[in-house]
Design a protein around this motif. Structure first.
Motif, PDB file in Angstrom:
ATOM      1  N   SER A  24       0.795  -1.228   0.000  1.00  0.00           N
ATOM      2  CA  SER A  24       0.000   0.000   0.000  1.00  0.00           C
ATOM      3  C   SER A  24       0.826   1.276   0.000  1.00  0.00           C
ATOM      4  CB  SER A  24      -0.948   0.017   1.207  1.00  0.00           C
ATOM      5  OG  SER A  24      -0.209   0.112   2.409  1.00  0.00           O
ATOM      6  N   SER A  25       2.067   1.215   0.436  1.00  0.00           N
ATOM      7  CA  SER A  25       2.849   2.441   0.572  1.00  0.00           C
ATOM      8  C   SER A  25       4.038   2.555  -0.373  1.00  0.00           C
ATOM      9  CB  SER A  25       3.366   2.558   2.015  1.00  0.00           C
ATOM     10  OG  SER A  25       2.296   2.602   2.915  1.00  0.00           O
ATOM     11  N   ILE A  26       4.467   1.440  -0.929  1.00  0.00           N
ATOM     12  CA  ILE A  26       5.633   1.487  -1.817  1.00  0.00           C
ATOM     13  C   ILE A  26       5.243   1.116  -3.246  1.00  0.00           C
ATOM     14  CG2 ILE A  26       7.943   0.622  -2.291  1.00  0.00           C
ATOM     15  CD1 ILE A  26       8.189  -0.145   0.657  1.00  0.00           C
ATOM     16  N   GLN A  27       4.796  -0.095  -3.426  1.00  0.00           N
ATOM     17  CA  GLN A  27       4.580  -0.644  -4.763  1.00  0.00           C
ATOM     18  C   GLN A  27       3.628   0.167  -5.632  1.00  0.00           C
ATOM     19  OE1 GLN A  27       1.928  -2.373  -6.348  1.00  0.00           O
ATOM     20  NE2 GLN A  27       3.182  -2.923  -8.114  1.00  0.00           N
ATOM     21  N   PRO A  28       2.492   0.625  -5.133  1.00  0.00           N
ATOM     22  CA  PRO A  28       1.582   1.364  -6.028  1.00  0.00           C
ATOM     23  C   PRO A  28       2.174   2.669  -6.556  1.00  0.00           C
ATOM     24  CG  PRO A  28       0.438   0.678  -4.042  1.00  0.00           C
ATOM     25  CD  PRO A  28       1.897   0.397  -3.828  1.00  0.00           C
ATOM     26  N   LEU A  29       3.119   3.246  -5.820  1.00  0.00           N
ATOM     27  CA  LEU A  29       3.677   4.533  -6.210  1.00  0.00           C
ATOM     28  C   LEU A  29       4.811   4.421  -7.223  1.00  0.00           C
ATOM     29  CD1 LEU A  29       3.429   6.041  -2.676  1.00  0.00           C
ATOM     30  CD2 LEU A  29       2.016   6.612  -4.649  1.00  0.00           C
ATOM     31  N   GLN A  30       5.143   3.212  -7.634  1.00  0.00           N
ATOM     32  CA  GLN A  30       6.168   3.042  -8.659  1.00  0.00           C
ATOM     33  C   GLN A  30       5.701   2.128  -9.776  1.00  0.00           C
ATOM     34  OE1 GLN A  30       8.546  -0.094  -8.154  1.00  0.00           O
ATOM     35  NE2 GLN A  30       8.525  -0.143  -5.949  1.00  0.00           N
ATOM     36  N   LYS A  31       4.398   1.916  -9.829  1.00  0.00           N
ATOM     37  CA  LYS A  31       3.827   1.142 -10.936  1.00  0.00           C
ATOM     38  C   LYS A  31       3.970   1.929 -12.233  1.00  0.00           C
ATOM     39  CE  LYS A  31      -0.178  -0.533 -10.515  1.00  0.00           C
ATOM     40  NZ  LYS A  31      -1.559  -0.866 -10.255  1.00  0.00           N
ATOM     41  N   VAL A  32       3.955   1.223 -13.324  1.00  0.00           N
ATOM     42  CA  VAL A  32       4.060   1.856 -14.637  1.00  0.00           C
ATOM     43  C   VAL A  32       2.961   2.908 -14.813  1.00  0.00           C
ATOM     44  CG1 VAL A  32       3.912   1.450 -17.122  1.00  0.00           C
ATOM     45  CG2 VAL A  32       5.224  -0.111 -15.676  1.00  0.00           C
ATOM     46  N   ALA A  33       1.734   2.592 -14.397  1.00  0.00           N
ATOM     47  CA  ALA A  33       0.624   3.547 -14.550  1.00  0.00           C
ATOM     48  C   ALA A  33       0.873   4.826 -13.747  1.00  0.00           C
ATOM     49  CB  ALA A  33      -0.689   2.900 -14.112  1.00  0.00           C
ATOM     50  N   THR A  34       1.412   4.701 -12.555  1.00  0.00           N
ATOM     51  CA  THR A  34       1.703   5.881 -11.731  1.00  0.00           C
ATOM     52  C   THR A  34       2.807   6.711 -12.365  1.00  0.00           C
ATOM     53  OG1 THR A  34       1.075   4.658  -9.749  1.00  0.00           O
ATOM     54  CG2 THR A  34       2.358   6.661  -9.422  1.00  0.00           C
ATOM     55  N   PRO A  90      10.448  -9.369  -4.304  1.00  0.00           N
ATOM     56  CA  PRO A  90      10.387  -8.644  -5.586  1.00  0.00           C
ATOM     57  C   PRO A  90      10.544  -7.137  -5.423  1.00  0.00           C
ATOM     58  CG  PRO A  90       8.221  -9.475  -4.980  1.00  0.00           C
ATOM     59  CD  PRO A  90       9.194 -10.037  -3.999  1.00  0.00           C
ATOM     60  N   GLN A  91      10.131  -6.603  -4.268  1.00  0.00           N
ATOM     61  CA  GLN A  91      10.249  -5.169  -4.045  1.00  0.00           C
ATOM     62  C   GLN A  91      11.704  -4.747  -3.920  1.00  0.00           C
ATOM     63  OE1 GLN A  91       7.484  -3.069  -4.077  1.00  0.00           O
ATOM     64  NE2 GLN A  91       9.194  -1.720  -4.455  1.00  0.00           N
ATOM     65  N   ILE A  92      12.472  -5.512  -3.167  1.00  0.00           N
ATOM     66  CA  ILE A  92      13.901  -5.199  -3.018  1.00  0.00           C
ATOM     67  C   ILE A  92      14.599  -5.365  -4.364  1.00  0.00           C
ATOM     68  CG2 ILE A  92      16.059  -5.868  -1.901  1.00  0.00           C
ATOM     69  CD1 ILE A  92      14.319  -6.783   0.528  1.00  0.00           C
ATOM     70  N   HIS A  93      14.242  -6.417  -5.065  1.00  0.00           N
ATOM     71  CA  HIS A  93      14.823  -6.661  -6.394  1.00  0.00           C
ATOM     72  C   HIS A  93      14.559  -5.465  -7.319  1.00  0.00           C
ATOM     73  CE1 HIS A  93      16.175  -9.097  -9.789  1.00  0.00           C
ATOM     74  NE2 HIS A  93      15.147  -8.620 -10.453  1.00  0.00           N
ATOM     75  N   ALA A  94      13.322  -4.999  -7.358  1.00  0.00           N
ATOM     76  CA  ALA A  94      12.987  -3.850  -8.207  1.00  0.00           C
ATOM     77  C   ALA A  94      13.706  -2.591  -7.754  1.00  0.00           C
ATOM     78  CB  ALA A  94      11.470  -3.618  -8.212  1.00  0.00           C
ATOM     79  N   ALA A  95      13.814  -2.404  -6.458  1.00  0.00           N
ATOM     80  CA  ALA A  95      14.509  -1.223  -5.939  1.00  0.00           C
ATOM     81  C   ALA A  95      15.949  -1.178  -6.441  1.00  0.00           C
ATOM     82  CB  ALA A  95      14.478  -1.224  -4.411  1.00  0.00           C
ATOM     83  N   ILE A  96      16.579  -2.337  -6.448  1.00  0.00           N
ATOM     84  CA  ILE A  96      17.984  -2.417  -6.869  1.00  0.00           C
ATOM     85  C   ILE A  96      18.106  -2.350  -8.385  1.00  0.00           C
ATOM     86  CG2 ILE A  96      20.010  -3.923  -6.944  1.00  0.00           C
ATOM     87  CD1 ILE A  96      19.008  -5.029  -4.182  1.00  0.00           C
ATOM     88  N   LYS A  97      17.394  -3.200  -9.078  1.00  0.00           N
ATOM     89  CA  LYS A  97      17.573  -3.356 -10.528  1.00  0.00           C
ATOM     90  C   LYS A  97      16.893  -2.274 -11.360  1.00  0.00           C
ATOM     91  CE  LYS A  97      19.682  -7.377 -10.338  1.00  0.00           C
ATOM     92  NZ  LYS A  97      21.018  -7.608 -10.790  1.00  0.00           N
TER      93      LYS A  97
END
Length: 139
Positions: A24-34, A90-97
């Motif tokens: 609710s606080s991290i992932q939605p704010l970095q989605k492609v749509a956002t 997956p969140q940490i992975h996306a943050a890094i990559k």
């Protein structure tokens, strides 16, 4: 026996809280749509979109480091994989990559990422391993 049950329930609650922070606080704010909305309404500068995503990832990671510090074992809330780990890997992975987040300020999450990298099922689930991953983002 009752104290073991309380301990287990506490770990499960912390795991759910960690999953909620991600979902609710991290992932939605970095989605492609956002990020596309930011591109259209705020700035088309790629650095602005990256800064936006990094800001919310880092803010969430600070909260996760604080939440998990007293509960982490090999994984987020102990020595077995729980709900939090399924959200964090997956969140940490996306943050890094994808978002180039400097993980040195998140030692606990970095350690968890190393543990996730040792689990074949987690690695098989990463975006670049999926057959529908665009070639440009597979690198």
């Amino acid at each position: 026996m009752l104290s073991e049950l309380g301990y287990t329930l506490t770990r499960m609650a912390v795991s759910a809280m960690a999953a909620n922070i991600v979902s609710s606080s991290i992932q939605p704010l970095q989605k492609v749509a956002t990020l596309k909305c930011i591109d259209e309404k705020i700035s088309s500068d790629p650095d602005v979109k990256l800064a936006w995503a990094q800001h919310y990832i880092k803010k969430g990671f600070v909260a996760l480091e604080r939440l998990l510090k007293d509960y982490a074992g090999r994984f987020a809330t102990g020595d077995e994989v729980y709900l939090a780990d399924l959200f964090l890997a997956p969140q940490i992975h996306a943050a890094i990559k994808r978002f180039n987040v400097d993980m040195t300020q998140f030692p606990l999450l970095s350690r968890l990422n190393e543990a996730y990298n040792e689990i074949p099922a987690f690695q098989d689930a990463m975006p670049e391993k999926q057959p529908d991953t665009p070639l440009a983002s597979a690198s």
